[in-house]
Design an enzyme around this catalytic site. Structure first.
Site, PDB file in Angstrom:
ATOM      1  N   ASP A  11       0.874  -1.174   0.000  1.00  0.00           N
ATOM      2  CA  ASP A  11       0.000   0.000   0.000  1.00  0.00           C
ATOM      3  C   ASP A  11       0.904   1.215   0.000  1.00  0.00           C
ATOM      4  OD1 ASP A  11      -2.663  -1.221   0.281  1.00  0.00           O
ATOM      5  OD2 ASP A  11      -1.911  -1.914   2.214  1.00  0.00           O
ATOM      6  N   ASP A 130     -14.265  -4.316  -2.716  1.00  0.00           N
ATOM      7  CA  ASP A 130     -14.260  -4.216  -1.258  1.00  0.00           C
ATOM      8  C   ASP A 130     -15.675  -4.544  -0.787  1.00  0.00           C
ATOM      9  OD1 ASP A 130     -11.645  -3.364  -1.419  1.00  0.00           O
ATOM     10  OD2 ASP A 130     -12.118  -1.234  -1.197  1.00  0.00           O
TER      11      ASP A 130
END
Lengths: 272, 197
Positions: A11, A130
């Site tokens: 990330d 998600d």
């Protein structure tokens, strides 16, 4: 024999790898190219780089980061985060990404998935989904809810900050029909908690589509990986913190999975 | 100079990167005259069989490519570039392949997940220059929905639904269904073997 893939995730924010819990409480985890090199040496099957910068400057940094990570890497690299157009994807692929992941923009404009697949091929398009478990109706006991399929997952967008009414299973099927080549599925309930993957979610999606599903969110112990392959029917599993902060090595994890009878690709030390 | 054919839809950039990493001069090639100057030719592949064949034909590269291969110039086909060597493909029944290998490319079947994406093992069935130093059961990275059948020229096979050609070799003609540019050290070794033949 097709191996189950282990995929470390970087990330990135403003050129650094960061890690937080459900996209909050970020802490620095190092330089992307250095981490990529380490994971490659330990036998990562693939790398995912997700940009979580919110700013325009951050986005410009991302292209540089992708270039640096890809330069010495000879395994597949997926890049995502903020990809909104075919041109965004083209720039990332030109810097050495092999696949681009689309999330929010694809939910808002599903045709983007088709445009990307037409232009770059399905193998280059990853639908990142998600998903969050919906609050259960209080009237039924939990086992009854499972039986009556009362457990559902909705798609959330903008890094988990905005709910949608979109059913995650239905969206996964639609993304496949539009030309996505893989699904990167993150459980927002499990993400960052290190208490195990959401195996029910992963299994439901993996059996609903014919393209590979990468399970993400919740990796803690090596047993969690075994569970998501055996019970969750995942084709690949993604994790970040457990690798960044050296809770265990990729090589060690794969040896454990092998001992559980799960097919994995083990790279001997010094061979990568 | 190693010519890496770019027909617009392939992944020539990552192949170029790997070839250069191994210390060889290479060039992305979109015109037929460049094939004559090349010591060796790589045809990388991704996407649809029809797109590749049409694009090669429209760029007037199909015949020069065939001539270069027949003249004995080293050739490496990758993924769709392997499939191009067969007589044709069920992915595009109206298109002809190069016809260097017998048989047709077929769709994978008998498995729930298609395409075949990820790391699979290959079994070496006969010696080949491009597989020197590669142990049987080595893993390589695959990404495809169609496969080339096993022929007398098949050097290694992989099993996914059915057994298919993972690597083929016929004199100067080499091809792999996997992506050597994405298969870590094993893949680099395969590329190196080809570049050094």
């Amino acid at each position: 024999m097709l191996a189950k893939r282990i995929i470390p995730c970087l990330d990135c924010k403003d050129g650094r790898v960061v890690k937080g819990v459900q996209f909050e409480h970020l802490r620095d985890a190092g330089d992307p190219a250095t981490l990529a090199e380490r994971y490659n040496e330990e036998g990562a099957d693939e790398l995912v780089l997700l940009d979580i910068s919110a700013s325009r400057e951050g986005r410009a940094t991302l292209l540089q980061t992708v270039h640096q990570v890809a330069r010495q890497l000879f395994i597949p690299l997926t890049v995502g985060g903020g990809v909104r157009t075919v041109e965004d994807a083209r720039r990332l692929l030109a810097q050495g990404a092999d696949k681009v992941a689309v999330n929010t923009a694809a939910v808002e404009n599903p045709q983007l998935v088709r445009e990307l697949a037409d232009r770059f091929g399905s193998q280059a398009v990853v639908a990142a989904i998600d998903a969050r478990r919906q609050r259960l109706p209080p009237s039924l006991p939990p086992d009854e809810q499972l039986k009556s399929r009362a457990i559902t997952w909705n798609v959330v967008i903008y890094g988990g900050t905005r709910e949608t009414a979109l059913d995650a299973i239905g969206w996964a099927r639609q993304a496949e029909a539009l030309g996505a080549g893989e699904i990167l599925l993150t459980s927002m309930d499990a993400d960052g908690a290190q208490t195990g993957f959401d195996c029910e979610l992963t299994s439901a999606i993996s059996h609903a589509v014919h393209i590979p599903v990468i399970a993400s969110g919740g990796a803690g112990r090596p047993e969690d990986f075994a569970e998501v392959f055996l019970r969750g029917a995942a084709d690949a599993a993604l994790a970040a913190s457990v690798f960044h902060f050296r809770q265990y090595s990729l090589r060690g994890l794969k040896k454990y999975l092998e001992s559980r009878g799960i097919p994995v690709r083990i790279v001997a030390e010094g061979e990568a | 100079m190693i010519a890496v054919i770019d027909y617009g839809a392939g992944n020539s950039a990552s192949v170029l990167k790997a070839v250069q990493h191994l210390g060889f001069t290479s060039k992305s090639v979109i015109a037929p005259e460049c094939l004559q100057d090349a010591e060796k030719i790589v045809l990388p592949g991704q996407g649809h069989f029809a797109t590749m064949m049409t694009s090669l034909r429209e760029r007037h590269m199909l015949e020069p490519l065939r001539e270069a291969i027949e003249s004995g110039k080293g050739f490496l086909g990758i993924c769709l570039g392997l499939q191009a060597l067969y007589e044709g493909s069920d992915e595009a029944p109206d298109e002809q392949g190069l016809g260097i290998l017998p048989g047709r490319v077929r769709k994978l079947e008998g498995v729930f997940k298609i395409p075949h994406v990820g790391w699979s093992q290959m079994e070496v069935r006969q010696p080949a220059k491009i597989l020197e130093g590669i142990a049987s059961s080595s893993f390589a990275y695959f990404c495809h929905s169609y496969y080339g059948p096993v022929t007398a020229q098949t050097a290694a096979t992989t099993q996914y639904g059915q057994k298919f050609s993972a690597a083929v070799e016929l004199r100067n003609i080499h091809a792999v269904q996997f992506h050597p540019e994405k298969s870590g050290e094993i893949g680099l070794q395969v590329l190196k073997n080809f570049l050094e033949t």
